[in-house]
Design a protein around this motif. Sequence first.
Motif, PDB file in Angstrom:
ATOM      1  N   ARG A 360       0.827  -1.211   0.000  1.00  0.00           N
ATOM      2  CA  ARG A 360       0.000   0.000   0.000  1.00  0.00           C
ATOM      3  C   ARG A 360       0.862   1.262   0.000  1.00  0.00           C
ATOM      4  O   ARG A 360       0.571   2.229  -0.707  1.00  0.00           O
ATOM      5  CB  ARG A 360      -0.934   0.003   1.210  1.00  0.00           C
ATOM      6  CG  ARG A 360      -2.100  -0.952   1.092  1.00  0.00           C
ATOM      7  CD  ARG A 360      -3.044  -0.851   2.260  1.00  0.00           C
ATOM      8  NE  ARG A 360      -3.739   0.436   2.321  1.00  0.00           N
ATOM      9  CZ  ARG A 360      -4.733   0.705   3.162  1.00  0.00           C
ATOM     10  NH1 ARG A 360      -5.135  -0.222   4.015  1.00  0.00           N
ATOM     11  NH2 ARG A 360      -5.306   1.892   3.163  1.00  0.00           N
ATOM     12  N   ALA A 361       1.930   1.222   0.790  1.00  0.00           N
ATOM     13  CA  ALA A 361       2.824   2.384   0.837  1.00  0.00           C
ATOM     14  C   ALA A 361       3.531   2.595  -0.498  1.00  0.00           C
ATOM     15  O   ALA A 361       3.718   3.734  -0.951  1.00  0.00           O
ATOM     16  CB  ALA A 361       3.845   2.206   1.958  1.00  0.00           C
ATOM     17  N   MET A 362       3.917   1.505  -1.140  1.00  0.00           N
ATOM     18  CA  MET A 362       4.616   1.603  -2.423  1.00  0.00           C
ATOM     19  C   MET A 362       3.701   2.100  -3.542  1.00  0.00           C
ATOM     20  O   MET A 362       4.185   2.604  -4.558  1.00  0.00           O
ATOM     21  CB  MET A 362       5.186   0.229  -2.804  1.00  0.00           C
ATOM     22  CG  MET A 362       6.323  -0.241  -1.929  1.00  0.00           C
ATOM     23  SD  MET A 362       6.803  -1.937  -2.378  1.00  0.00           S
ATOM     24  CE  MET A 362       8.233  -2.163  -1.325  1.00  0.00           C
ATOM     25  N   LEU A 363       2.405   1.928  -3.360  1.00  0.00           N
ATOM     26  CA  LEU A 363       1.446   2.324  -4.383  1.00  0.00           C
ATOM     27  C   LEU A 363       0.920   3.745  -4.175  1.00  0.00           C
ATOM     28  O   LEU A 363      -0.115   4.118  -4.733  1.00  0.00           O
ATOM     29  CB  LEU A 363       0.276   1.331  -4.419  1.00  0.00           C
ATOM     30  CG  LEU A 363       0.604  -0.051  -4.999  1.00  0.00           C
ATOM     31  CD1 LEU A 363      -0.539  -1.029  -4.767  1.00  0.00           C
ATOM     32  CD2 LEU A 363       0.951   0.034  -6.478  1.00  0.00           C
ATOM     33  N   GLU A 364       1.608   4.518  -3.371  1.00  0.00           N
ATOM     34  CA  GLU A 364       1.273   5.933  -3.226  1.00  0.00           C
ATOM     35  C   GLU A 364       2.139   6.773  -4.167  1.00  0.00           C
ATOM     36  O   GLU A 364       3.295   6.415  -4.424  1.00  0.00           O
ATOM     37  CB  GLU A 364       1.505   6.401  -1.788  1.00  0.00           C
ATOM     38  CG  GLU A 364       0.511   5.870  -0.790  1.00  0.00           C
ATOM     39  CD  GLU A 364       0.736   6.448   0.602  1.00  0.00           C
ATOM     40  OE1 GLU A 364      -0.217   6.436   1.394  1.00  0.00           O
ATOM     41  OE2 GLU A 364       1.864   6.903   0.887  1.00  0.00           O
TER      42      GLU A 364
END
Length: 435
Positions: A360-364
């Motif tokens: 989720r963090a990488m997809l920001e």
Amino acid sequence: MTNIPEGKQMEAAIQNSFNEAKKLYEKHGIDVDDVLEQLSRIKISLHCWQGDDVRGFLNKGRELGGGIAVTGSYPGRASTPEQLRDDIDKAFELIPGRHKVNLHAIYADTDERVDLDELAPKHFENWVKWAKQKGYGLDFNPTCFSHEKASDGFTLSHPDAEVRQFWIDHCKASRKIGEYFGRELGQPCVTNIWIPDGYKDAPIDRLSPRVRLMEALDEIFSDPIDEAFNIDAVESKLFGIGSESYVVGSHEFYMGYALSRRKTVCFDSGHFHPTETISNKLSSWLLFGERLLLHVSRPVRWDSDHVVTMDDELLDIARELVRGKLLEKTHIGLDFFDGSINHVAAWVIGTRNTLKALLRAMLEPVDRLKEIELQGDYTSRLALVEEFKSYPFGAIWDYYCRNAGTPVREEWLAEVKRHEREVLCKRSQGEGSVV
């Protein structure tokens, strides 16, 4: 209507959902394929002690001590090294990626009668053989608890020089075992020292135990070890059962020690004040420290070591690592022990949640968000951060799991339940069974 097999329908649905989600992320300049490649390189260190309620195999029958307690009596906990390895294998079948296993010294696999200060690489040869075969890495921890020489709550800071030397020798032996793991497996072992030392009530002398601990650690680390194979870490704690008023190895102590001795600090998400979070500490430490060890847990009421869920703090930890590009300097391990639920399921839930939080963090759109922040456009910053919370990261996760050959969504639970019926419950005949 065409009669398409259910499995084929699921495959098509996963692929279609991924394709649509990928388009949404690409509008913000996010390369989803690159993100999944980065995620596949992250190794989570699975803590072996969840599988048997922190009992270990060295000196069986010894009661837990040193402020550690496990609640629950769910049937099927491992009672031999072979059973524990089988359960870890089962967990890894259900977790995407290639990961590590974190061992404590009490998990030595040997028929030899040996005390903690006498442990050597030969007592862990079966673990290394298994890890080589499976492609796992290994991490390590000296076990400075649940021993008669720790019965008064002190180990490396003990006022008795003879007792203190026992624990020094144990930690020295542990570093050599860690180096052996790293050399044999071709990836560094993180050897993490945590001690329970402290007082239940307020002490008169806070300094002397810390002087003894500092000198003991200096002696431990004086033995030459190849840092390419073994990484030394030290772990703090706020308070514990039996050390509510004073802990020798505090956060401040280990921050100073690690910085001055070029060691790695372990931040355990349960080892701080209940209103204090570690996510805000990561960037500060890594400005000055070379590496960071994370023990991810869930402190419902301080250090209660619950199974990791995807709560706000886990997401904030993941975001801090990704936004600050800190992942390459960080070793991530889990640390919880819940005896009230299926032991394998606990591993699977905690590890999958940790990986999902990182995804989720990488997809920001981190670069875009940083640019907006520098422009002072805090309205857009808040709006985008909130909108991305409902972006379809789950479709990306499902695709990642499918491509890794692991179950999609809750499908893994059926396999855990099958393992429970066919393996775990048979181990615990006489303890009852689970419906």
